[in-house]
Design an enzyme around this catalytic site. Structure first.
Site, mmCIF file in Angstrom:
data_model
loop_
_atom_site.group_PDB
_atom_site.id
_atom_site.type_symbol
_atom_site.label_atom_id
_atom_site.label_comp_id
_atom_site.label_asym_id
_atom_site.label_seq_id
_atom_site.Cartn_x
_atom_site.Cartn_y
_atom_site.Cartn_z
ATOM 1 N N ASP A 37 0.798 -1.224 0.000
ATOM 2 C CA ASP A 37 0.000 0.000 0.000
ATOM 3 C C ASP A 37 0.835 1.281 0.000
ATOM 4 O O ASP A 37 2.017 1.286 0.319
ATOM 5 C CB ASP A 37 -0.879 0.028 1.265
ATOM 6 C CG ASP A 37 -2.001 -0.999 1.203
ATOM 7 O OD1 ASP A 37 -1.983 -1.863 0.317
ATOM 8 O OD2 ASP A 37 -2.897 -0.921 2.073
ATOM 9 N N HIS A 84 3.727 -2.492 2.950
ATOM 10 C CA HIS A 84 3.808 -1.141 2.393
ATOM 11 C C HIS A 84 5.103 -0.928 1.644
ATOM 12 O O HIS A 84 6.049 -1.687 1.788
ATOM 13 C CB HIS A 84 3.704 -0.106 3.521
ATOM 14 C CG HIS A 84 2.365 -0.085 4.155
ATOM 15 N ND1 HIS A 84 1.991 -0.995 5.115
ATOM 16 C CD2 HIS A 84 1.286 0.700 3.948
ATOM 17 C CE1 HIS A 84 0.746 -0.764 5.472
ATOM 18 N NE2 HIS A 84 0.285 0.248 4.781
HETATM 19 ZN ZN LIG Z 1 -2.527 3.058 3.387
#
Ligand SMILES: [Zn+2]
Length: 296
Positions: free
Chosen positions: A113, A263
């Site tokens: 993400d 991430h």
């Molecule tokens: Zn996020």
């Protein structure tokens, strides 16, 4: 037809296909950045086209979206249809075989993400994913897409799936319907303009959804998801050199169908190769997001 003609045609085919090959260099790269906290979803991707050769078409980049004039260097993907063998459990966000006997149950879905942030990280992530023949969903934020359009194209042309993570990475649950629609809708448009294809996966920032968020996702044809295995890589800002912690966090929550949230962060990029190796050693495979049914 004479042999001569066949030879000439073959040569022409070869020429055109070479010329139009998209630079699909799967590099690596994953990156930094702490996401807010919580679960979410994705997009659709072209399957890795192996056996390259005369199959790349010279067609203009976005022949299929007729009206949007295709971006000059729009990512031209070989949209190979990938059979949908998996579905997502809407309650747990785990990925499960549609037919229990039709696909391995012991798989994980990899997701990254908050990008795209940085070329070197993206290249490193792509390189590692390619090494393990793995595909992932990159849930991107619109404001970053606008800042780094070239990275969006790199990810898409590398065969990875692009997902919608809202424009500003704000808590959509607290926003009015109009704002929610814009936060999700604008990302759809921006990514389609760049890649020729709008995402089919959506993950709300912080895993924070609402009826308005779900309604807009559905309207856009997006599969809403949070996650079922958080790497907690976003909690490592004070321990930036802790790839081992990322690995142990994921392994401690590992279960068939794990929807793994990671991430674009330096320590996650560093951990990825070892993490994927350990998952393989435990008998897990990596679901190609393209194999996930996104329409119900
Ligand atoms: Zn996020």
């Amino acid at each position: 037809m004479s042999k001569q003609w066949i030879a000439i045609l073959a040569a022409l085919l070869l020429l055109t296909s070479c010329g139009s090959k998209p630079d699909a260099s799967p590099d690596t790269a994953a990156k930094t950045e702490p996401p807010a906290s919580q679960p979410i979803s994705g997009g659709e991707k072209p399957k890795a086209a192996e056996g390259a050769s005369a199959s790349n078409q010279p067609a203009p980049a976005s022949a299929k979206d007729g009206k949007e004039s295709a971006p000059a260097d729009s990512v031209k993907k070989q949209e190979q249809q990938v059979a949908k063998r998996y579905t997502m459990n809407p309650k747990t966000y785990d990925i499960v075989p549609i037919d229990p006997n039709g696909a391995p149950k012991k798989v994980v879905l990899l997701t990254f993400d908050d990008g795209p942030k940085d070329l070197e990280m993206n290249k490193a992530l792509l390189e590692t994913l390619q090494k393990h023949k793995a595909k992932a969903i990159f849930f991107l934020n619109g404001y970053r897409v606008k800042q780094k359009p070239e990275l969006v194209k790199l990810l898409a042309s590398s065969g990875q799936t692009i997902g919608n993570h809202s424009w500003d990475h704000i808590d959509l649950k607290k926003e009015a319907k109009e704002k929610v629609n814009q936060q999700i809708g604008d990302v759809q448009k921006a990514i389609k303009e760049l890649t020729g294809k709008a995402p089919v996966f959506f993950r709300p920032p912080f895993g924070s959804g609402s009826d308005d968020v779900r309604a807009k996702a559905k309207e856009e044809g997006l599969l809403f998801m949070t996650w079922s295995n958080g790497s907690k890589d976003w909690e490592m800002t004070v321990k930036k050199n802790s790839p081992e912690q990322v690995i142990s966090n994921v392994l401690s929550q590992l279960h068939p169908g794990s929807n793994i949230l990671m991430h674009e962060l330096p320590w996650t990029v560093e951990a990825l190769d070892k993490l994927l190796t350990q998952l393989e050693e435990k008998g897990y495979g990596f679901v190609d997001p393209e194999e996930i049914e996104t329409t119900s």
